[in-house]
Motif scaffolding. Sequence first.
Motif, PDB file in Angstrom:
ATOM      1  N   VAL A   8     -41.004  22.046 -34.718  1.00 59.02           N
ATOM      2  CA  VAL A   8     -39.860  22.626 -35.432  1.00 59.02           C
ATOM      3  C   VAL A   8     -39.281  23.728 -34.547  1.00 59.02           C
ATOM      4  N   TYR A   9     -37.947  23.664 -34.368  1.00 58.42           N
ATOM      5  CA  TYR A   9     -37.260  24.675 -33.569  1.00 58.42           C
ATOM      6  C   TYR A   9     -36.428  25.565 -34.481  1.00 58.42           C
ATOM      7  N   ASN A  10     -36.384  26.854 -34.163  1.00 61.35           N
ATOM      8  CA  ASN A  10     -35.378  27.728 -34.775  1.00 61.35           C
ATOM      9  C   ASN A  10     -35.059  28.852 -33.797  1.00 61.35           C
ATOM     10  N   ARG A  11     -33.789  29.287 -33.777  1.00 58.40           N
ATOM     11  CA  ARG A  11     -33.443  30.305 -32.762  1.00 58.40           C
ATOM     12  C   ARG A  11     -34.183  31.614 -33.034  1.00 58.40           C
ATOM     13  N   SER A  12     -34.496  31.896 -34.311  1.00 60.87           N
ATOM     14  CA  SER A  12     -35.364  33.039 -34.573  1.00 60.87           C
ATOM     15  C   SER A  12     -36.712  32.487 -35.027  1.00 60.87           C
ATOM     16  N   ILE A  13     -37.719  32.795 -34.275  1.00 67.88           N
ATOM     17  CA  ILE A  13     -39.043  32.199 -34.506  1.00 67.88           C
ATOM     18  C   ILE A  13     -39.684  32.704 -35.806  1.00 67.88           C
ATOM     19  N   GLU A  14     -39.300  33.927 -36.244  1.00 72.54           N
ATOM     20  CA  GLU A  14     -39.907  34.520 -37.447  1.00 72.54           C
ATOM     21  C   GLU A  14     -39.744  33.614 -38.671  1.00 72.54           C
ATOM     22  N   LYS A  57     -41.701   9.791 -34.776  1.00 62.43           N
ATOM     23  CA  LYS A  57     -41.889  11.172 -34.311  1.00 62.43           C
ATOM     24  C   LYS A  57     -40.580  11.945 -34.477  1.00 62.43           C
ATOM     25  N   VAL A  58     -40.642  13.071 -35.172  1.00 65.30           N
ATOM     26  CA  VAL A  58     -39.426  13.858 -35.377  1.00 65.30           C
ATOM     27  C   VAL A  58     -39.594  15.298 -34.917  1.00 65.30           C
ATOM     28  N   VAL A  59     -38.477  15.839 -34.410  1.00 65.21           N
ATOM     29  CA  VAL A  59     -38.358  17.275 -34.173  1.00 65.21           C
ATOM     30  C   VAL A  59     -37.285  17.770 -35.128  1.00 65.21           C
ATOM     31  N   ILE A  60     -37.571  18.838 -35.856  1.00 61.23           N
ATOM     32  CA  ILE A  60     -36.588  19.390 -36.789  1.00 61.23           C
ATOM     33  C   ILE A  60     -36.043  20.683 -36.202  1.00 61.23           C
ATOM     34  N   LEU A  61     -34.730  20.806 -36.193  1.00 59.14           N
ATOM     35  CA  LEU A  61     -34.083  22.018 -35.684  1.00 59.14           C
ATOM     36  C   LEU A  61     -33.449  22.764 -36.849  1.00 59.14           C
ATOM     37  N   GLY A  62     -33.914  23.983 -37.110  1.00 57.79           N
ATOM     38  CA  GLY A  62     -33.335  24.771 -38.187  1.00 57.79           C
ATOM     39  C   GLY A  62     -34.401  25.443 -39.032  1.00 57.79           C
ATOM     40  N   GLY A  63     -34.012  26.535 -39.657  1.00 57.97           N
ATOM     41  CA  GLY A  63     -34.947  27.269 -40.499  1.00 57.97           C
ATOM     42  C   GLY A  63     -34.339  27.626 -41.846  1.00 57.97           C
ATOM     43  N   GLY A  64     -33.214  27.020 -42.156  1.00 57.33           N
ATOM     44  CA  GLY A  64     -32.520  27.297 -43.420  1.00 57.33           C
ATOM     45  C   GLY A  64     -33.076  26.462 -44.570  1.00 57.33           C
ATOM     46  N   ASN A  65     -32.277  26.355 -45.628  1.00 49.89           N
ATOM     47  CA  ASN A  65     -32.760  25.705 -46.850  1.00 49.89           C
ATOM     48  C   ASN A  65     -33.056  24.218 -46.668  1.00 49.89           C
ATOM     49  N   ILE A  66     -32.117  23.491 -46.065  1.00 50.31           N
ATOM     50  CA  ILE A  66     -32.328  22.051 -45.908  1.00 50.31           C
ATOM     51  C   ILE A  66     -33.486  21.799 -44.952  1.00 50.31           C
ATOM     52  N   ILE A  85     -44.218  25.136 -33.016  1.00 52.65           N
ATOM     53  CA  ILE A  85     -42.931  25.784 -33.276  1.00 52.65           C
ATOM     54  C   ILE A  85     -42.384  26.392 -31.987  1.00 52.65           C
ATOM     55  N   THR A  86     -41.050  26.472 -31.909  1.00 54.30           N
ATOM     56  CA  THR A  86     -40.436  27.041 -30.707  1.00 54.30           C
ATOM     57  C   THR A  86     -39.083  27.650 -31.030  1.00 54.30           C
ATOM     58  N   ASP A  87     -38.647  28.584 -30.179  1.00 52.56           N
ATOM     59  CA  ASP A  87     -37.284  29.102 -30.295  1.00 52.56           C
ATOM     60  C   ASP A  87     -36.497  28.805 -29.008  1.00 52.56           C
ATOM     61  N   LYS A  88     -37.011  27.852 -28.223  1.00 54.48           N
ATOM     62  CA  LYS A  88     -36.335  27.500 -26.966  1.00 54.48           C
ATOM     63  C   LYS A  88     -35.926  26.043 -26.951  1.00 54.48           C
TER      64      LYS A  88
END
Lengths: 253, 253
Positions: A31-37, A3-12, A48-51
């Motif tokens: 998947v988490y990212n500080r900006s949800i968009e 089970k994985v949670v991924i943090l980030g919304g960039g290229n990698i 998905i979450t931004d928290k």
Amino acid sequence: MIKVVILGGGNIAYHLTTNLLKNKTTNVVQVYNRSIEKIQYLDNKTSITDKLTELKNADIYIIAISDDAISSVSSKLNFKNKLVIHTSGSVALDELKSTSNKGVFYLVQSFSKKQKIDLSQVPICIEASTEKDLELLAVLAKSISKTYYTINSKQRKSLHVAAVFVNNFVNHLYYIGNEICEENKIPFKILQPLIQETANKIATLSPFEAQTGPAKRNDTKTIKKHLAMLPQKQQEIYTLLTKSIIKTHGKKL
Amino acid sequence: MIKVVILGGGNIAYHLTTNLLKNKTTNVVQVYNRSIEKIQYLDNKTSITDKLTELKNADIYIIAISDDAISSVSSKLNFKNKLVIHTSGSVALDELKSTSNKGVFYLVQSFSKKQKIDLSQVPICIEASTEKDLELLAVLAKSISKTYYTINSKQRKSLHVAAVFVNNFVNHLYYIGNEICEENKIPFKILQPLIQETANKIATLSPFEAQTGPAKRNDTKTIKKHLAMLPQKQQEIYTLLTKSIIKTHGKKL
């Protein structure tokens, strides 16, 4: 399934998420990212979450964000018996400030969202603080790529510098080649097969053996002619690299 | 069929001869080299000679020898209504000292005898002093490669300098990458997919668009860390290329 949670919304993060969502070894629970968009496109595929306070339970938390933010984000991930890893080439293992177990999962490739990349061909460098976690990362790496290596933080930093030379700096030399072509109204694509062959060659020859050209031959006549044709900025680079090649191949100017 | 005599026993002569012997548009009537041993392997395929006075009758004489010898060898080829051409990137058309018609036939690739090369993928740059001869060279070029370009001597010299940047200098950066890996006991082949991708990328993106890395981002923190890890020779190259990238992408150090 891991089970994985991924943090980030960039290229990698984008390429990893795409891969791990299809991967039979893993279950991307969130998947988490500080900006949800930026991760909205994943809405129908996973949670998905931004928290950071709302992260779900997982075996591995993959921090795939910019180098500068790794310490601060990781300091908020304090789960018992979980593995928190980052994906950076230049950040040491102990820059993870989580109290969880720590690891690194570095994909040796340059990513952009536009460019499709077959991750099975991308070497993965893994590092972990315990043998058990290293084994878990090896399972994850094998589920993505054909090749993985266990290297330590110091080696990884060096590898990252080497990558700057063979990727960022090489691309800048392509840029200069392009500039020279444009100034002389020559289509740059004439050089594409040569560029390709130069890269292919070192799969079978060492770069030392593969070296050719006026500097290697210490052909001062051609070197002088070339320098006379170049503007100052390009001259400086031409001179320094020529000197370095001559030094490498044992002849003096 | 175009009757050709090839002069030379080096890398380009080797690949051209191999191709033209099989080529249905050409008839290789003879190969000349000053040392006959080097072309002995052609003995059962065509006529060979080491005497310029014994050259056979042909439509095109292809001088594929070292740049320095082109003037002197060409000065001995004075046939009426024949075309004498060289294959060099950096020698001007008028450095051919033959009284015959003159032309240039530059294959934009780096050749070594060990490495097989598919000439159909190698762009050929042609130049000639008359329209008729240019047409003849176009027929020859099309019989070998998918792409050919008509460029003048000045453009060709610039193209040759650009090739030094994207081939010779790029290979030297591979060499430095290899050095860094060896010093840190990292297998250099980890970088091969990245090297390949860097070359592939510019087939679809311009080198300006494809640029990534700490210099592009003006990430002075990473740049400083990298410099601290490098020996002086590598530092100088790192610094100069980093400055050049920063300048190119409009940010100041």
